[in-house]
Structure formats: structure tokens, C-alpha cells
Design an enzyme around this catalytic site. Structure first.
Site, PDB file in Angstrom:
ATOM      1  N   LYS A  21       0.810  -1.219   0.000  1.00  0.00           N
ATOM      2  CA  LYS A  21       0.000   0.000   0.000  1.00  0.00           C
ATOM      3  C   LYS A  21       0.844   1.270   0.000  1.00  0.00           C
ATOM      4  O   LYS A  21       0.661   2.152  -0.817  1.00  0.00           O
ATOM      5  CB  LYS A  21      -0.938  -0.009   1.208  1.00  0.00           C
ATOM      6  CG  LYS A  21      -1.958  -1.135   1.173  1.00  0.00           C
ATOM      7  CD  LYS A  21      -2.808  -1.113   2.443  1.00  0.00           C
ATOM      8  CE  LYS A  21      -3.719  -2.317   2.534  1.00  0.00           C
ATOM      9  NZ  LYS A  21      -3.062  -3.532   2.939  1.00  0.00           N
ATOM     10  N   GLU A  79      11.474  -9.480   6.263  1.00  0.00           N
ATOM     11  CA  GLU A  79      10.483  -9.481   5.198  1.00  0.00           C
ATOM     12  C   GLU A  79      11.205  -9.549   3.870  1.00  0.00           C
ATOM     13  O   GLU A  79      12.263  -8.950   3.693  1.00  0.00           O
ATOM     14  CB  GLU A  79       9.571  -8.268   5.291  1.00  0.00           C
ATOM     15  CG  GLU A  79      10.279  -6.954   5.462  1.00  0.00           C
ATOM     16  CD  GLU A  79       9.330  -5.831   5.840  1.00  0.00           C
ATOM     17  OE1 GLU A  79       8.201  -5.792   5.335  1.00  0.00           O
ATOM     18  OE2 GLU A  79       9.737  -4.983   6.651  1.00  0.00           O
ATOM     19  N   TYR A  91      -0.604 -15.673   2.070  1.00  0.00           N
ATOM     20  CA  TYR A  91      -0.551 -15.781   3.528  1.00  0.00           C
ATOM     21  C   TYR A  91      -0.778 -17.231   3.948  1.00  0.00           C
ATOM     22  O   TYR A  91      -1.641 -17.916   3.415  1.00  0.00           O
ATOM     23  CB  TYR A  91      -1.601 -14.878   4.182  1.00  0.00           C
ATOM     24  CG  TYR A  91      -1.344 -13.417   3.945  1.00  0.00           C
ATOM     25  CD1 TYR A  91      -0.199 -12.802   4.447  1.00  0.00           C
ATOM     26  CD2 TYR A  91      -2.232 -12.643   3.211  1.00  0.00           C
ATOM     27  CE1 TYR A  91       0.051 -11.461   4.219  1.00  0.00           C
ATOM     28  CE2 TYR A  91      -1.992 -11.302   2.982  1.00  0.00           C
ATOM     29  CZ  TYR A  91      -0.851 -10.720   3.484  1.00  0.00           C
ATOM     30  OH  TYR A  91      -0.597  -9.388   3.263  1.00  0.00           O
TER      31      TYR A  91
END
Length: 146
Positions: A21, A79, A91
């Protein structure tokens, strides 16, 4: 860092939701337990390597290991930005990583634009490093075939 290459695996968990995002750079996060098992000599910073999801194709990746000082994280995280366009979220699926090399130390940034510019440079540098003979062979390591 004589602990490299370093191989690890873990389920992909939801992070803070900033990668896609806010930064335009989706990341796959691993649980804290995986981060806590990293060797002590693996200092915080940005790394490059290879990644696969659910024993699928192996792709180039750039990884951040640390506290993400721009966001004042309270827990150390790892990450991976897998340099490939995926059509779906993953996920809960297993990610295998081979951390091959170190790009730069973890640092703070004055602005979101400066952070984005550094991420783009990290991706470019990771691709370049992984194209060298020294690191290309890890893509075909038996670890990804298990």
C-alpha cells in the site's frame, strides 16, 4: 558474514500492510520465531537471495532484516520482496529463503520518497548480484527441491 548462504523457511504471515500500500513493494513476512533463529552474526540490514513459495518456482528476492527505523518497529522482523509478479496473496503458505549476500546496513530515512528510492536501488542491486555466477547457482540448490 561466514553464515551466508543462510537457508530458512516459515509460513508467510501478515505484516504491517505497508509494503504494497504505502511503498508499492509487496513483502512476505515470516513469524517472529523464524527471525529469532537467525544467526547472531547476520546483522540488521538489506540482503539479497532466492525465494520460493510452496516449493514453486525460485525467484530473486531482496530482504530486510531489522527494526525498520523509519517506522519505529518494536520487534525485529524479516520481510522478503520476491522479485516476481504474483496474482494472489500467499498468507499461510510456506516460503523458503536462501539469503546469499549483504547489500547495506539498516538505516533511517528523512522521507517516504527517500525510503522508496532506496528500496528501488536495493532491488536493482539485488538483481545485479543474483545474476553473477557466484550467486546464480543457489537458485538450483537442493534445498528448494525438498
Amino acid at each position: 558474514m561466514n553464515c551466508l548462504p543462510y537457508f530458512c523457511t516459515g509460513p508467510i504471515v501478515k505484516g504491517f500492510g505497508r509494503g504494497s500500500k504505502e511503498l508499492g513493494c509487496p513483502t512476505a513476512n515470516v513469524p517472529l520465531e523464524v527471525v529469532q533463529q537467525l544467526p547472531d552474526e547476520l546483522q540488521t540490514g538489506v540482503y539479497f537471495g532466492w525465494a520460493s513459495i510452496e516449493n514453486g518456482d525460485v525467484h530473486k528476492a531482496v530482504l530486510s532484516i531489522g527494526w525498520n527505523p523509519f517506522y519505529n518497529n518494536k520487534e525485529k522482523s524479516m520481510e522478503a520482496h520476491i522479485i516476481h509478479k504474483f496474482d494472489e496473496d500467499f498468507y499461510g503458505k510456506q516460503m523458503k529463503l536462501c539469503i546469499c549476500g549483504y547489500l547495506r546496513p539498516e538505516t533511517n530515512f528523512d522521507s517516504l520518497d527517500a525510503l522508496k528510492a532506496a528500496i528501488n536501488e536495493d532491488i536493482k542491486n539485488a538483481k545485479s548480484q543474483l545474476d553473477t555466477e557466484q550467486f546464480t547457482n543457489y537458485k538450483f540448490n537442493d534445498y528448494f527441491k525438498q
